[in-house]
Design a protein around this motif. Structure first.
Motif, short mmCIF file in Angstrom:
data_model
loop_
_atom_site.label_atom_id
_atom_site.label_comp_id
_atom_site.label_asym_id
_atom_site.label_seq_id
_atom_site.Cartn_x
_atom_site.Cartn_y
_atom_site.Cartn_z
N SER A 129 30.43 -4.93 -1.71
CA SER A 129 30.49 -4.08 -0.14
C SER A 129 29.36 -4.37 0.90
N TYR A 130 30.49 -4.31 1.36
CA TYR A 130 29.72 -4.12 2.89
C TYR A 130 28.53 -3.89 3.75
N LEU A 131 29.07 -2.62 3.56
CA LEU A 131 27.44 -1.38 3.55
C LEU A 131 26.77 -1.83 2.64
N ILE A 132 27.29 -3.07 1.41
CA ILE A 132 25.35 -3.27 0.74
C ILE A 132 25.54 -3.88 1.28
N ARG A 133 25.73 -4.69 1.91
CA ARG A 133 25.08 -6.51 2.20
C ARG A 133 24.29 -5.67 3.44
N THR A 134 24.63 -4.99 4.01
CA THR A 134 24.17 -4.49 5.66
C THR A 134 23.17 -3.59 5.22
N TYR A 135 23.07 -2.85 4.09
CA TYR A 135 21.96 -1.43 3.70
C TYR A 135 21.20 -2.67 3.12
N ALA A 136 21.06 -4.40 2.78
CA ALA A 136 20.63 -5.05 2.13
C ALA A 136 19.91 -6.15 3.34
N TRP A 137 20.63 -6.12 4.30
CA TRP A 137 19.22 -6.02 5.70
C TRP A 137 18.25 -6.23 6.27
N MET A 138 19.11 -3.86 5.93
CA MET A 138 17.98 -3.37 6.32
C MET A 138 16.33 -3.59 5.49
N ILE A 139 17.01 -3.42 4.19
CA ILE A 139 15.72 -3.45 3.33
C ILE A 139 14.86 -5.57 3.84
N ILE A 140 15.94 -5.78 4.44
CA ILE A 140 14.91 -7.57 4.36
C ILE A 140 14.00 -6.90 5.53
N LEU A 141 15.22 -6.17 7.12
CA LEU A 141 15.05 -6.34 8.31
C LEU A 141 13.78 -5.30 8.40
N ARG A 142 13.54 -4.02 7.48
CA ARG A 142 12.70 -3.46 7.76
C ARG A 142 11.82 -3.22 8.66
N ASP A 143 10.55 -2.54 9.11
CA ASP A 143 9.14 -2.54 9.56
C ASP A 143 8.66 -2.75 8.22
N ASN A 144 9.14 -2.38 7.11
CA ASN A 144 8.15 -2.65 5.92
C ASN A 144 8.90 -3.19 4.60
N GLY A 145 9.70 -3.76 5.27
CA GLY A 145 10.77 -5.00 4.01
C GLY A 145 10.20 -6.13 3.81
N VAL A 146 10.76 -6.87 3.49
CA VAL A 146 10.83 -8.31 2.88
C VAL A 146 10.28 -9.06 4.15
N ALA A 147 11.40 -9.64 4.93
CA ALA A 147 10.94 -10.25 6.14
C ALA A 147 9.46 -10.15 6.78
N ASN A 148 9.10 -8.74 7.04
CA ASN A 148 7.37 -8.14 7.44
C ASN A 148 7.02 -8.53 6.32
N SER A 149 7.04 -8.29 4.99
CA SER A 149 5.74 -8.52 4.14
C SER A 149 5.27 -9.54 3.81
N ILE A 150 6.27 -11.35 3.77
CA ILE A 150 6.02 -12.40 4.03
C ILE A 150 5.23 -12.52 5.41
N LEU A 151 5.66 -12.52 6.49
CA LEU A 151 5.41 -12.73 7.80
C LEU A 151 4.13 -12.10 7.41
N MET A 152 3.31 -11.21 7.36
CA MET A 152 2.23 -10.53 7.42
C MET A 152 1.41 -10.68 5.44
N GLY A 153 2.64 -10.91 5.03
CA GLY A 153 1.66 -11.71 3.55
C GLY A 153 0.82 -13.26 4.26
N LEU A 154 1.56 -14.01 4.96
CA LEU A 154 0.96 -15.37 5.50
C LEU A 154 0.30 -14.79 6.21
N GLY A 155 0.06 -13.96 6.82
CA GLY A 155 -0.84 -13.85 7.67
C GLY A 155 -0.06 -14.83 9.48
N ILE A 156 1.01 -14.36 9.46
CA ILE A 156 1.18 -15.05 10.69
C ILE A 156 1.42 -13.63 11.93
#
Lengths: 298, 415, 273
Positions: A129-156
């Motif tokens: 579903s398109y909505l679920i994919r968009t929601y998944a992007w929100m999980i990735i891009l959220r301020d406390n989401g996957v992307a930021n967790s990785i970036l902060m975890g790596l110390g970037i």
């Protein structure tokens, strides 16, 4: 081009105009008939509504038809929203082409036996579903989401990067959503490309770049045009993606139309603005197609 | 809030249509009925309504329509055969079509109802109030649904336009559970068309880990120190009300000068905002918003998320909006008895408390308070005392030119 | 193609596949999340899968969505392909207008198309929304997309091929069936895939044409987002992905994907000219 010949795709000599016209009619009739009945007729109703107005209780009245809604719809206040819509749609189209063309090329030329498999694999994400994919992007891009967790975890970075609610997230989401609409027509066009022509081109033009620009690109132009149409046009009308992934600064004209219909309960005004959007989108598209065709084919 | 629907002069044609619809009679059957029992008995409810006895029409409708001979009325008109004396509930239909928000009732409410009455519930959901209203107004009879949950401010226009039917209070014995302020609300005197469901306030929710001060004023949402972390609701009336509170203007003002002043103030806020959010819970718990305008029940849901369990909520000092919503039976309902049973079921003390505990919104049910989670009950921001409550503003439904004044400015603000 | 270029292109392609599947991986992972709200990872559980199968409303929504999609794909692919073919190869009066007509559904904002059909069906036919109404709406916009894709491919096609077939004694229908259709088949297939994706995911037009008992999956999900999408919905998407992936794997193993086949048809066809 000889018109009579075109009307009768039967062989020269045995011209069968009536039969051919019948075939032409049969091919076209179901499509045109359907669109007339279920698209144009309802649209005409809304078109009439766009000349009407709301009474004090919010019901549509048609007794005083006029252009006032259209005049309202061309107010300069709408320019930023129009500009945003055009900007996002344009960027989405360019990115979709930039991403879609290489991958369509790769599948076509290097997929070998697994071509169809690879193509369906590209489409696979879009059967969730398109909505679920968009929601998944929100999980990735959220301020406390996957992307930021990785970036902060790596110390970037030490603070989360605000990916969401920006132009970036909107264009990313839209490109992602419209990518299959670009890849499929591009693939169809590229796959049709004759190897012999490409080889001949290499004889004519020494560099790969030359071959691409003067042989491959023009021959796949119909696919590029189709991909652009299938991406740009719906992107102009998309309000869901900017709504979910965008923020206070990313308003689009499609969203304004939606607000007018829903919270604003002003169907006449909303229809008028919607038709304005259609005119802008269609006009821009036709102009662009004409320009592209002229440039490619002289 | 002024009562926009004045029940004393109903349109006769509309009353007749509604009367027939409630009893599932055709005009022809009505004529047969008149022939059998006399015009007075058959048409008494309409006559009563027309002579201005609107508020008390509900019980009288029921009692005077009693003597309908079975032969001339369709079998499924139990509304007409119900009497004021305690009688067993008339046979309900086997299905019920409900149209509601997602997650708006307790986890077990639907299954408990189905188990108790053997009625199969079809529960469709809508994402926002505009979709709901558009759908139920699409044929002016409810769009195929039996029951829905409109905001209290919608009752006036919906009843005026015949979209909802008057309730049969004889089928709602649990009405006695309502708290005193809810028995005769302004928006629907005597609860003729609706039953109150939840009420809430709209204030400010914030994350104390990021916002290390106590928030008491709407001005905090204009604080440039939190640029890019502030949120307002994607609701034009709520946003304009918040701006109005800062300027000490009335919450539902339609004065152009007032609205222009509010718009100017809101425009100064826009560059600081992250989003006009439709999902305050998601944006808050996702970390995008540190401080946002929020509904009280949504704040409770925010605290259910482990990352924002410490979120705080306040009713700002300048003023805030309070709202409530209702349950109504739609005029085109094919299963009116079942709809009434559902309403009565949700008025039960324990069920009402279960709903409130699940969603974090307070209900109007005085008897339910014994079962509501004390954390909700004791929180003055969720359950303000009567003095604070009456000082809060209630939004009215805007229509026509009034609505255009707000809409055009809202569009100017957000686009 | 130089080998260096090959490597870059392949690397790019792989990167794109990663980009395409990143959210899918996330959604699969979060279907095992204990937290109800899909926000924060709280722990692993497979509970949502059995709950999903007990969720009648969600399964009904999926069923309706699939039914509509199948109807819409079949109807729009047939009608749209014929339309696209005609627009590419034939000249007839009203062709320009037909070209614009085909583009119009795409240009129309979904909310306008949705509301126009709502008014059309409720005022003219007293309909309150139904599966059939949704299907009609979907077919309407899918026709355009299929037509555009097929037209692009058919334009590239040599019209003399059909003439040649007829020269060799084939009937009009035979020429169509044995020459034209195989040549545009990839475009028809692409159009069908597009139509399926469009129909399966459609939200706005559908929400104005759905009624009691005809809620589709996108409507169901969009109505849930306000209160947090439960992992059940992730679970359903994971299952869909898994089913298609398994089907793909089987197909691959059986070697039924004739990539070479279609090339051969093309080169043979070209040899005829």
């Amino acid at each position: 081009m000889d018109r009579a010949h075109e009307l009768a795709p039967a062989v020269g000599g045995r011209a069968r105009p009536f039969r051919a016209r019948l075939t032409g009619g049969l091919l076209v009739l179901p499509g045109v008939g359907w669109l007339l009945a279920f698209f144009l007729a309802p649209l005409l109703i809304i078109f009439v509504v766009s000349f009407g107005s709301n009474d004090t209780t919010g019901h549509v009245v048609l007794n005083d038809l006029g252009f006032r809604n259209y005049i309202e719809a061309t107010k300069p206040e709408f320019l930023p929203a129009f500009a945003n819509s055009v900007r996002y749609s344009f960027l989405t189209t360019i990115l979709s082409l930039a991403i879609g063309y290489p991958i369509a090329f790769w599948i076509s030329r290097h997929g070998g036996r697994h071509k169809i498999l690879l193509l369906i694999l590209v489409m696979l994400p879009f059967w969730t579903s398109y909505l679920i994919r968009t929601y998944a992007w929100m999980i990735i891009l959220r301020d406390n989401g996957v992307a930021n967790s990785i970036l902060m975890g790596l110390g970037i970075t030490s603070d989360p990067i605000p990916f969401l609610n920006t132009d970036f997230s909107v264009v990313l989401g839209m490109t992602y959503g419209f990518l299959p609409f670009a890849i499929l027509p591009l693939y169809v066009s590229i796959d049709r490309l004759d190897d012999e022509l490409v080889k001949a081109g290499r004889d004519l033009y020494a560099s790969g770049r030359g071959v691409f620009l003067h042989v491959v690109l023009p021959l796949t132009m119909p696919g590029i045009i189709a991909a652009s149409i299938l991406t740009f046009i719906p992107a102009m009308g998309d309000y869901v993606t900017p709504d979910l992934l965008g923020g206070a600064q990313t308003s689009t004209i499609a969203k304004v139309v939606q607000v007018l219909f829903t919270s604003g309960r002003d169907w006449p005004y909303g229809s008028a603005l919607g038709f304005m959007l259609m005119v802008v989108t269609l006009g821009g598209t036709l102009l662009a197609i004409r320009a592209l065709r002229q440039e490619t084919f002289g | 809030m002024s009562d926009r629907y004045d029940g004393s002069q109903p349109d006769l044609e509309r009353e007749l249509a509604r009367y027939l619809a409630e009893r599932r009679l055709t005009r022809r059957t009505l004529l047969e009925l008149i022939a059998n029992v006399g015009a007075v008995a058959a048409l008494a409810p309409i006559v009563a309504a027309c002579t201005g006895a609107a508020a008390s029409a509900s019980p009288s409708q029921v009692s005077t329509a009693t003597p309908i001979p079975p032969s001339s009325a369709p079998s499924a008109t139990p509304v007409a055969t119900a009497t004021p004396q305690p009688t067993p509930v008339p046979t309900p239909e086997s299905e019920l079509f409900i149209y509601n928000w997602d997650g708006y009732i307790g986890d077990k409410t639907q299954s408990d109802f189905e188990a108790k009455y053997g009625i199969k519930v079809k529960y469709d959901k809508f994402p926002d109030a505009s979709t709901q209203i558009t759908k139920i107004r699409s044929d002016l009879k409810g769009g195929g649904y039996d029951l829905t949950y409109p905001a209290s401010t919608d009752i006036g226009p919906l009843s005026r336009d015949g979209v909802i039917s008057a309730l049969d209070h004889s089928l709602l014995p649990n009405l006695k559970n309502l708290g005193p302020t809810w028995v005769d609300p302004d928006y629907d005197k005597g609860n003729k068309f609706s039953v109150p469901n939840y009420w809430w306030t709209t204030g400010i929710a914030w994350n104390p880990a990021k916002v290390k001060e106590d928030i008491t004023s709407w001005a905090s949402l204009w604080d440039p120190r939190y640029t890019g972390k502030l949120g307002m609701l994607d609701d034009l009336q709520e946003v304009f009300a918040a701006g109005g509170f800062r300027l000490s203007l009335p919450a539902n003002t339609t004065q152009d000068t007032d609205l222009d002043a509010i718009l100017a103030l809101l425009k100064t806020q826009k560059p600081l905002l992250r989003k006009y959010t439709q999902d305050d819970i998601g944006d808050f718990t996702g970390g995008q918003l540190w401080m946002t305008q929020a509904w009280s029940g949504d704040w409770v849901q925010m605290t259910y998320d482990p990352g924002s369990a410490n979120a705080k909520y306040v009713i700002p000092s300048e003023g805030a909006v309070r709202g409530s919503d209702t349950m109504v039976v739609l005029s085109g309902a094919k299963h009116p008895i079942a709809a009434h049973l559902w309403i009565d079921f949700n008025l039960d003390a324990k069920v009402s408390a279960a709903n409130s505990n699940f969603i974090g919104y307070m209900g109007p049910n005085a008897a339910a308070q014994a079962f509501i989670d004390p954390a909700i009950l004791g929180n003055p921001n969720l359950n303000p005392d009567a003095g604070v409550y009456s000082g809060l503003a209630e939004l009215v439904t805007l229509e026509g030119t009034d609505l255009s004044k707000y809409t055009s400015r809202w569009i100017e603000l957000t686009s | 193609m130089k080998t260096g270029g090959n490597r870059w292109l392949t690397a790019f392609a792989i990167a794109i596949y990663i980009f395409l599947f990143a959210p899918i991986v996330v959604l699969i992972i979060f279907s095992f999340n204990i937290s109800r709200r899909n926000f924060v990872w709280l722990g692993f559980t497979t509970d949502w899968y059995p709950k999903l199968f007990a969720n009648r409303d969600l399964l009904d929504a999926l069923s309706i969505t699939l039914q509509v999609a199948v109807i819409a794909v079949i109807a729009s692919t047939v009608i749209g392909s014929l339309l696209g073919l005609a627009l590419a190869r034939m000249r007839f009066r009203g062709m320009g207008a037909s070209e614009v007509l085909v583009l119009l559904p795409m240009v129309t904002p979904e909310i306008i198309m949705g509301i126009s059909l709502l008014i059309f069906f409720s005022q003219l036919f007293g309909q309150n929304g139904s599966l059939g109404q949704i299907a009609i709406a979907h077919i309407t916009f899918c026709i355009s997309y299929v037509a555009v894709v097929v037209r692009a491919r058919a334009r590239n096609m040599d019209p003399h091929l059909e003439d040649a077939a007829r020269d060799l004694g084939s009937s009009s229908l035979g020429a169509f069936w044995h020459v034209t259709l195989p040549l545009i088949a990839p475009a028809v297939g692409a159009g069908a895939m597009l139509a399926f994706a469009l129909s399966f995911d459609d939200l706005v037009v559908t929400s104005f044409n759905a009624g009691v008992g005809s809620t589709t999956l996108p409507i169901f999900i969009y109505s849930s987002i306000k209160f947090g999408v439960t992992p059940q919905i992730n679970a359903i998407s994971t299952i869909i992905v898994a089913v298609v992936a398994v089907a793909l794997f089987i197909g691959w193993r059986l070697g039924t994907f004739g990539g070479e086949e279609s090339r051969r048809v093309d080169t043979e066809a070209d040899a005829l000219v």
